[in-house]
Design a protein around this motif. Structure first.
Motif, PDB file in Angstrom:
ATOM      1  N   ALA A  29       0.833  -1.205   0.000  1.00  0.00           N
ATOM      2  CA  ALA A  29       0.000   0.000   0.000  1.00  0.00           C
ATOM      3  C   ALA A  29       0.867   1.254   0.000  1.00  0.00           C
ATOM      4  O   ALA A  29       0.591   2.216  -0.732  1.00  0.00           O
ATOM      5  CB  ALA A  29      -0.920  -0.012   1.217  1.00  0.00           C
ATOM      6  N   ALA A  30       1.917   1.248   0.808  1.00  0.00           N
ATOM      7  CA  ALA A  30       2.808   2.406   0.880  1.00  0.00           C
ATOM      8  C   ALA A  30       3.497   2.669  -0.450  1.00  0.00           C
ATOM      9  O   ALA A  30       3.586   3.823  -0.899  1.00  0.00           O
ATOM     10  CB  ALA A  30       3.848   2.194   1.985  1.00  0.00           C
ATOM     11  N   GLN A  31       3.966   1.620  -1.100  1.00  0.00           N
ATOM     12  CA  GLN A  31       4.656   1.794  -2.378  1.00  0.00           C
ATOM     13  C   GLN A  31       3.700   2.279  -3.465  1.00  0.00           C
ATOM     14  O   GLN A  31       4.069   3.117  -4.304  1.00  0.00           O
ATOM     15  CB  GLN A  31       5.332   0.492  -2.801  1.00  0.00           C
ATOM     16  N   LEU A  32       2.490   1.772  -3.457  1.00  0.00           N
ATOM     17  CA  LEU A  32       1.496   2.255  -4.423  1.00  0.00           C
ATOM     18  C   LEU A  32       1.251   3.750  -4.220  1.00  0.00           C
ATOM     19  O   LEU A  32       1.231   4.532  -5.183  1.00  0.00           O
ATOM     20  CB  LEU A  32       0.190   1.479  -4.263  1.00  0.00           C
ATOM     21  N   ALA A  33       1.087   4.139  -2.953  1.00  0.00           N
ATOM     22  CA  ALA A  33       0.816   5.544  -2.655  1.00  0.00           C
ATOM     23  C   ALA A  33       2.017   6.425  -2.961  1.00  0.00           C
ATOM     24  O   ALA A  33       1.871   7.551  -3.454  1.00  0.00           O
ATOM     25  CB  ALA A  33       0.406   5.684  -1.190  1.00  0.00           C
ATOM     26  N   ARG A  34       3.223   5.926  -2.674  1.00  0.00           N
ATOM     27  CA  ARG A  34       4.432   6.718  -2.945  1.00  0.00           C
ATOM     28  C   ARG A  34       4.643   6.946  -4.436  1.00  0.00           C
ATOM     29  O   ARG A  34       5.380   7.846  -4.832  1.00  0.00           O
ATOM     30  CB  ARG A  34       5.650   6.031  -2.346  1.00  0.00           C
ATOM     31  N   HIS A  35       4.001   6.123  -5.250  1.00  0.00           N
ATOM     32  CA  HIS A  35       4.111   6.301  -6.698  1.00  0.00           C
ATOM     33  C   HIS A  35       2.861   6.951  -7.293  1.00  0.00           C
ATOM     34  O   HIS A  35       2.598   6.846  -8.487  1.00  0.00           O
ATOM     35  CB  HIS A  35       4.395   4.951  -7.366  1.00  0.00           C
ATOM     36  N   GLY A  36       2.096   7.610  -6.417  1.00  0.00           N
ATOM     37  CA  GLY A  36       1.024   8.467  -6.907  1.00  0.00           C
ATOM     38  C   GLY A  36      -0.386   7.940  -6.784  1.00  0.00           C
ATOM     39  O   GLY A  36      -1.336   8.667  -7.082  1.00  0.00           O
ATOM     40  N   ALA A  37      -0.567   6.693  -6.373  1.00  0.00           N
ATOM     41  CA  ALA A  37      -1.916   6.134  -6.283  1.00  0.00           C
ATOM     42  C   ALA A  37      -2.644   6.621  -5.038  1.00  0.00           C
ATOM     43  O   ALA A  37      -2.028   6.919  -4.014  1.00  0.00           O
ATOM     44  CB  ALA A  37      -1.856   4.613  -6.275  1.00  0.00           C
ATOM     45  N   HIS A  38      -3.960   6.701  -5.132  1.00  0.00           N
ATOM     46  CA  HIS A  38      -4.813   6.894  -3.974  1.00  0.00           C
ATOM     47  C   HIS A  38      -5.144   5.505  -3.441  1.00  0.00           C
ATOM     48  O   HIS A  38      -5.625   4.650  -4.193  1.00  0.00           O
ATOM     49  CB  HIS A  38      -6.088   7.643  -4.354  1.00  0.00           C
ATOM     50  N   VAL A  39      -4.901   5.273  -2.161  1.00  0.00           N
ATOM     51  CA  VAL A  39      -4.959   3.921  -1.627  1.00  0.00           C
ATOM     52  C   VAL A  39      -6.012   3.780  -0.531  1.00  0.00           C
ATOM     53  O   VAL A  39      -6.099   4.615   0.378  1.00  0.00           O
ATOM     54  CB  VAL A  39      -3.580   3.509  -1.064  1.00  0.00           C
ATOM     55  N   ALA A  40      -6.795   2.710  -0.619  1.00  0.00           N
ATOM     56  CA  ALA A  40      -7.729   2.329   0.431  1.00  0.00           C
ATOM     57  C   ALA A  40      -7.243   1.024   1.051  1.00  0.00           C
ATOM     58  O   ALA A  40      -6.800   0.119   0.337  1.00  0.00           O
ATOM     59  CB  ALA A  40      -9.135   2.153  -0.129  1.00  0.00           C
ATOM     60  N   LEU A  41      -7.310   0.937   2.371  1.00  0.00           N
ATOM     61  CA  LEU A  41      -6.934  -0.271   3.082  1.00  0.00           C
ATOM     62  C   LEU A  41      -8.180  -0.948   3.631  1.00  0.00           C
ATOM     63  O   LEU A  41      -9.085  -0.288   4.139  1.00  0.00           O
ATOM     64  CB  LEU A  41      -5.994   0.046   4.251  1.00  0.00           C
ATOM     65  N   MET A  42      -8.226  -2.273   3.520  1.00  0.00           N
ATOM     66  CA  MET A  42      -9.300  -3.053   4.135  1.00  0.00           C
ATOM     67  C   MET A  42      -8.656  -3.969   5.171  1.00  0.00           C
ATOM     68  O   MET A  42      -7.857  -4.842   4.835  1.00  0.00           O
ATOM     69  CB  MET A  42     -10.045  -3.889   3.094  1.00  0.00           C
ATOM     70  N   VAL A  43      -9.006  -3.749   6.426  1.00  0.00           N
ATOM     71  CA  VAL A  43      -8.406  -4.483   7.539  1.00  0.00           C
ATOM     72  C   VAL A  43      -9.512  -4.855   8.518  1.00  0.00           C
ATOM     73  O   VAL A  43     -10.437  -4.070   8.752  1.00  0.00           O
ATOM     74  CB  VAL A  43      -7.324  -3.638   8.252  1.00  0.00           C
ATOM     75  N   ARG A  44      -9.411  -6.015   9.102  1.00  0.00           N
ATOM     76  CA  ARG A  44     -10.460  -6.490  10.007  1.00  0.00           C
ATOM     77  C   ARG A  44     -10.458  -5.747  11.338  1.00  0.00           C
ATOM     78  O   ARG A  44     -11.519  -5.405  11.863  1.00  0.00           O
ATOM     79  CB  ARG A  44     -10.285  -7.995  10.238  1.00  0.00           C
TER      80      ARG A  44
END
Length: 227
Positions: A29-44
């Motif tokens: 998730a961090a790497q996706l965001a660091r390369h410009g993506a908007h990131v959503a996390l799904m965690v229990r």
């Protein structure tokens, strides 16, 4: 380590990462965001989710969190819909949610075996199933010529055999099969790319701490040194 990719490589992309609260999932998730993506996390677990989102935002990254259990179809549908509502679309789905523990086959009850399959295998398929209408060409927020991407996180232990990991080996073999089947069918029908990533053991992750106690890790280092 400096990334070999452009910092804006994923600018404008929206990604959802299950199991993104810690370990491999969080780093993805961090790497996706660091390369410009908007990131959503799904965690229990909400406390893990909030901590992960705060850590990403502290870097100035765009991140949002939704609590949910991949074993529940209604949670999968809700979180995916919320991600699309928040970002306007879904471009990348990363299925990283997983369960694991050490257990010998004679001590592992069918309920425990089933739990890992429900999280890893059924959970992966459920997320893919609910995401299809958003990832295929012409889906909500998507132009008719653009489709999305699915990345399924697997492992390497199922390629041969591993002590006390019969449940995880079966689950990850199922994930690999899902990846191949969807790559064939959804790649052909909807031009959706479906890829699998099979990491081996990664030092200082929750998985390694859980599955390789210090005495086991020390023994492995000593054996490696002998080899």
């Amino acid at each position: 380590m400096e990334s070999p990719f452009r910092a804006d490589l994923l600018r404008g992309k929206a990604a959802l990462v299950t199991g993104g609260g810690s370990g491999i999932g969080f780093e993805i998730a961090a790497q996706l965001a660091r390369h410009g993506a908007h990131v959503a996390l799904m965690v229990r677990r909400r406390e893990v989710l909030d901590k992960a989102v705060a850590a990403l935002r502290s870097e100035g990254l765009t991140a949002v969190g939704f609590d949910g259990d991949v074993r529940k179809q209604e949670d999968a549908a809700r979180v995916i819909a919320a991600t699309v509502e928040h970002f306007g679309k879904l471009d990348i789905l990363v299925n990283g949610a997983a369960g694991n523990f050490l257990a010998s086959p004679e001590d592992l009850k069918p309920k425990g075996f089933r739990t890992v399959l429900d999280i890893d295998t059924v959970g992966t398929y459920t997320m893919c199933y609910e995401a299809l209408k958003y990832l295929k060409k012409g889906g909500p927020g998507r132009v008719p010529s653009s489709s999305g991407l699915i990345i399924n996180i697997s492992a390497t232990l199922q390629y041969t055999a591993a002590w006390y990991q019969i449940h995880v080996s079966a689950a990850k073999a199922g994930v690999d099969s899902i990846t191949r089947s969807l790559a064939l069918e959804w790649g052909t029908d909807y031009d959706i790319r479906v890829n699998g990533i099979a990491p081996g053991p990664i030092q200082d992750t929750p998985g390694m701490r859980k599955l390789a106690p210090e005495e086991m890790s020390k023994e492995k280092r000593e054996n490696d040194a002998i080899i």
